[in-house]
Scaffold this motif. Structure first.
Motif, PDB file in Angstrom:
ATOM      1  N   ALA A  16      12.539 -28.112  18.846  1.00  0.00           N
ATOM      2  CA  ALA A  16      12.853 -28.084  20.222  1.00  0.00           C
ATOM      3  C   ALA A  16      13.961 -26.847  20.217  1.00  0.00           C
ATOM      4  N   PRO A  17      13.582 -26.458  21.546  1.00  0.00           N
ATOM      5  CA  PRO A  17      14.494 -25.022  21.924  1.00  0.00           C
ATOM      6  C   PRO A  17      15.925 -25.395  21.880  1.00  0.00           C
ATOM      7  N   PRO A  18      16.401 -23.979  20.993  1.00  0.00           N
ATOM      8  CA  PRO A  18      18.141 -24.611  20.482  1.00  0.00           C
ATOM      9  C   PRO A  18      19.029 -24.694  21.767  1.00  0.00           C
ATOM     10  N   ASP A  19      19.713 -24.911  21.355  1.00  0.00           N
ATOM     11  CA  ASP A  19      21.164 -25.027  22.389  1.00  0.00           C
ATOM     12  C   ASP A  19      22.003 -24.346  22.900  1.00  0.00           C
ATOM     13  N   ARG A  20      22.261 -23.457  21.387  1.00  0.00           N
ATOM     14  CA  ARG A  20      23.130 -22.225  21.438  1.00  0.00           C
ATOM     15  C   ARG A  20      22.216 -20.915  21.300  1.00  0.00           C
ATOM     16  N   VAL A  21      22.180 -19.861  21.995  1.00  0.00           N
ATOM     17  CA  VAL A  21      21.664 -18.534  21.028  1.00  0.00           C
ATOM     18  C   VAL A  21      22.745 -17.559  21.717  1.00  0.00           C
ATOM     19  N   VAL A  22      22.676 -17.057  20.603  1.00  0.00           N
ATOM     20  CA  VAL A  22      23.667 -15.814  20.056  1.00  0.00           C
ATOM     21  C   VAL A  22      22.713 -14.781  20.217  1.00  0.00           C
ATOM     22  N   VAL A  23      22.833 -13.496  20.737  1.00  0.00           N
ATOM     23  CA  VAL A  23      22.172 -12.349  20.346  1.00  0.00           C
ATOM     24  C   VAL A  23      22.413 -11.772  18.729  1.00  0.00           C
ATOM     25  N   ALA A  24      21.746 -11.040  18.045  1.00  0.00           N
ATOM     26  CA  ALA A  24      22.031 -10.287  17.025  1.00  0.00           C
ATOM     27  C   ALA A  24      21.288  -9.310  16.255  1.00  0.00           C
ATOM     28  N   ASP A  25      21.843  -8.664  15.478  1.00  0.00           N
ATOM     29  CA  ASP A  25      21.480  -6.953  15.726  1.00  0.00           C
ATOM     30  C   ASP A  25      21.591  -6.643  14.845  1.00  0.00           C
ATOM     31  N   ASP A  26      21.531  -5.022  14.192  1.00  0.00           N
ATOM     32  CA  ASP A  26      21.330  -4.206  12.555  1.00  0.00           C
ATOM     33  C   ASP A  26      22.811  -4.479  12.212  1.00  0.00           C
ATOM     34  N   ARG A  27      23.995  -5.036  12.845  1.00  0.00           N
ATOM     35  CA  ARG A  27      25.005  -4.803  12.541  1.00  0.00           C
ATOM     36  C   ARG A  27      25.351  -6.262  12.176  1.00  0.00           C
ATOM     37  N   THR A  28      24.607  -7.301  12.082  1.00  0.00           N
ATOM     38  CA  THR A  28      24.393  -8.696  11.707  1.00  0.00           C
ATOM     39  C   THR A  28      24.408  -8.569  10.603  1.00  0.00           C
ATOM     40  N   THR A  29      25.369  -9.652   9.621  1.00  0.00           N
ATOM     41  CA  THR A  29      25.573  -9.565   8.247  1.00  0.00           C
ATOM     42  C   THR A  29      24.755 -10.825   8.349  1.00  0.00           C
TER      43      THR A  29
ATOM     44  N   ALA B 183      25.673 -12.910   5.261  1.00  0.00           N
ATOM     45  CA  ALA B 183      27.524 -14.085   5.517  1.00  0.00           C
ATOM     46  C   ALA B 183      27.511 -14.797   7.200  1.00  0.00           C
ATOM     47  N   ALA B 184      27.359 -13.545   8.436  1.00  0.00           N
ATOM     48  CA  ALA B 184      27.503 -14.451   9.472  1.00  0.00           C
ATOM     49  C   ALA B 184      26.152 -15.101  10.484  1.00  0.00           C
ATOM     50  N   ALA B 185      25.351 -14.501  10.228  1.00  0.00           N
ATOM     51  CA  ALA B 185      23.653 -15.168  10.211  1.00  0.00           C
ATOM     52  C   ALA B 185      23.702 -16.705   9.795  1.00  0.00           C
ATOM     53  N   HIS B 186      24.220 -16.666   8.522  1.00  0.00           N
ATOM     54  CA  HIS B 186      24.160 -18.273   7.679  1.00  0.00           C
ATOM     55  C   HIS B 186      25.453 -18.603   8.511  1.00  0.00           C
ATOM     56  N   ARG B 187      26.319 -18.653   8.310  1.00  0.00           N
ATOM     57  CA  ARG B 187      27.688 -19.111   8.371  1.00  0.00           C
ATOM     58  C   ARG B 187      26.996 -19.694  10.785  1.00  0.00           C
ATOM     59  N   LEU B 188      25.935 -18.954  11.298  1.00  0.00           N
ATOM     60  CA  LEU B 188      25.747 -19.823  12.794  1.00  0.00           C
ATOM     61  C   LEU B 188      25.394 -20.444  12.496  1.00  0.00           C
ATOM     62  N   ALA B 189      24.262 -20.067  11.428  1.00  0.00           N
ATOM     63  CA  ALA B 189      22.508 -21.204  11.658  1.00  0.00           C
ATOM     64  C   ALA B 189      23.052 -22.015  10.899  1.00  0.00           C
ATOM     65  N   ARG B 190      23.976 -22.146   9.992  1.00  0.00           N
ATOM     66  CA  ARG B 190      24.252 -23.735   9.702  1.00  0.00           C
ATOM     67  C   ARG B 190      25.028 -24.383  10.351  1.00  0.00           C
ATOM     68  N   ALA B 191      26.139 -24.237  11.055  1.00  0.00           N
ATOM     69  CA  ALA B 191      26.502 -24.727  12.735  1.00  0.00           C
ATOM     70  C   ALA B 191      25.789 -24.850  13.985  1.00  0.00           C
ATOM     71  N   GLY B 192      24.606 -24.121  13.160  1.00  0.00           N
ATOM     72  CA  GLY B 192      23.287 -25.058  14.688  1.00  0.00           C
ATOM     73  C   GLY B 192      22.924 -23.661  15.799  1.00  0.00           C
TER      74      GLY B 192
ATOM     75  N   LEU C  20      16.655  -9.590   7.182  1.00  0.00           N
ATOM     76  CA  LEU C  20      17.829 -10.768   7.131  1.00  0.00           C
ATOM     77  C   LEU C  20      17.073 -12.117   6.688  1.00  0.00           C
ATOM     78  N   LEU C  21      15.941 -11.866   7.478  1.00  0.00           N
ATOM     79  CA  LEU C  21      15.538 -13.987   7.226  1.00  0.00           C
ATOM     80  C   LEU C  21      15.112 -14.055   5.631  1.00  0.00           C
ATOM     81  N   ARG C  22      14.140 -12.442   4.603  1.00  0.00           N
ATOM     82  CA  ARG C  22      15.100 -12.772   3.332  1.00  0.00           C
ATOM     83  C   ARG C  22      15.885 -13.685   2.344  1.00  0.00           C
ATOM     84  N   ALA C  23      17.511 -12.462   2.901  1.00  0.00           N
ATOM     85  CA  ALA C  23      18.137 -12.450   2.813  1.00  0.00           C
ATOM     86  C   ALA C  23      19.253 -14.305   2.876  1.00  0.00           C
ATOM     87  N   LEU C  24      19.174 -14.877   4.313  1.00  0.00           N
ATOM     88  CA  LEU C  24      18.840 -16.145   5.104  1.00  0.00           C
ATOM     89  C   LEU C  24      18.692 -16.864   3.313  1.00  0.00           C
TER      90      LEU C  24
END
Length: 382
Positions: free
Chosen positions: A32-45, A47-56, A71-75
């Motif tokens: 299903a499409p996610p309910d919450r979406v934020v924009v990310a780019d080359d500045r996104t770490t 750690a931040a991506a993992h925290r957001l993804a874990r929160a849904g 970033l996907l490999r790091a996640l």
């Protein structure tokens, strides 16, 4: 393309004010499409991506394409580190599902032609069309792991898989159709003794997939082969492969749940999905057979679809037995209930990489796995 939903999000406009955006959501895994979406780019770490993804929260990537892959490999490494070791099949599968869900929250945009709308991105138009159908001219958003899967499937389809039993000819799997990279089941069908009736006779290949076993039967001298599959993608894939091999005149492919509506055959071959589990997504159907539905359908209907002197060949791994998903006694009881006798059984050990990987959490089961070809005949036959 044929996405099922619309994804909506906001991102800053030229004046810095939030602007509403929307695009078609496409997921071959039926996510299903996610309910919450934020924009990310080359500045996104990571750690931040993992925290957001874990929160849904999903991350719509606007940076460099290659940085998105990094970033996907790091996640993936962070997800693996956070998971306790899997000790059973159930915990292993649950961990894989959690990983797929979390990594699937990294999203990439496609333009109206099916190309990735990011810097340094490859041309993905053909891969996306093969996976999800022709583009409709509008923007689309897909999970990055699914895009990479579509690209990989396109490469398999382009290059093909060499099949020793077909003198090295190549089978070209389509997206979502099981690739014949595990050669032991093909080799079993290529070397098992043909029943006398099948030499110059008729054959059925149930659940044909790429059409590889139908091609092997035709190459062994079965005069007319009927192949069936319930998945339209597999039907199209098998027809394309058989035409490329010059066998379209001897092998016909039909869309059917299992057996064709009418007729018997001298040889009926079935290689059902080996694990009697419920699939988590449409792409899982090549691996999972819920409650053994296809296996038991083949066994229960076999006697009524064999000619006198004919045989049914069931190609099945015992991996489910080693994972405590199906006792051997259940299989033998199914044969007896269908009034079938075992003519012979041919076994083969797997040679794929994971069978010898001691670090695999399922190593005990994989190292003991045997793939068997069960030669079956109706009890009423001599």
């Amino acid at each position: 393309m044929t996405p099922r939903h619309v994804l909506r999000w906001t991102e800053p406009g030229r004046a810095g004010q939030p602007v509403e955006h929307h695009a078609r959501w496409c997921s071959a895994n039926a996510a299903a499409p996610p309910d919450r979406v934020v924009v990310a780019d080359d500045r996104t770490t990571a750690a931040a991506a993992h925290r957001l993804a874990r929160a849904g929260t999903a991350l719509l990537w606007r940076g460099d394409y290659h940085n998105a892959r990094q970033l996907l490999r790091a996640l993936g490494r962070r997800v693996a580190a956070a998971e306790p070791p899997a000790t059973t099949w159930a915990t292993h599968r649950a961990a894989r599902a959690r990983r797929a869900t979390l990594l699937g929250r990294l999203l990439v945009p496609l333009d109206g032609t099916g190309r990735v709308a990011l810097r340094r991105a490859p041309d993905t138009a053909r891969a996306c069309a093969e996976a999800w159908g022709p583009p409709d001219g509008g923007p689309t958003v897909v999970p990055l792991p699914e895009l990479l899967g579509a690209i990989g499937a396109h490469e398999w389809r382009r290059r093909g898989v060499p099949i020793a039993a077909l003198d090295g000819a190549r089978i070209h799997p389509h997206h979502g159709v099981f690739s014949p990279v595990r050669g032991e089941y093909v080799d079993l069908v290529a070397t098992a003794p043909l029943p006398a009736a099948a030499c110059g006779g008729t054959g059925l290949d149930l659940g044909t997939g790429t059409g590889v076993l139908a091609a092997v039967l035709a190459g062994r001298g079965v005069r007319r082969v009927t192949a069936t599959d319930h998945d339209p993608r597999a039907v199209a894939c098998a027809r394309e492969n058989l035409a490329r091999l010059g066998l379209a005149g001897r092998v016909t492919v039909h869309h059917a749940d299992l057996y064709p509506p009418h007729g018997r055959a001298d040889l009926v071959v079935c290689n059902p999905p080996w694990l009697p589990e419920r699939p988590n997504s449409p792409l899982d159907h090549a691996v999972y057979d819920p409650e053994g539905r296809m296996l038991h359908g083949f066994v229960a209907g076999l006697a009524d679809h064999l000619t006198p002197g004919g045989e049914g060949w069931l190609v099945l791994s015992d991996l489910a037995e080693h994972l405590d998903l199906r006792p051997r006694d259940h299989l033998l009881a199914a044969f007896a209930a269908a009034r079938l006798r075992v003519v012979d059984r041919l076994d083969a050990r797997p040679t794929h990489r994971r069978a010898g990987d001691a670090a695999d959490p399922l190593h005990r089961a994989r190292s003991a796995e045997v793939t068997s070809l069960w030669r079956l005949a109706a009890e009423t036959q001599g």
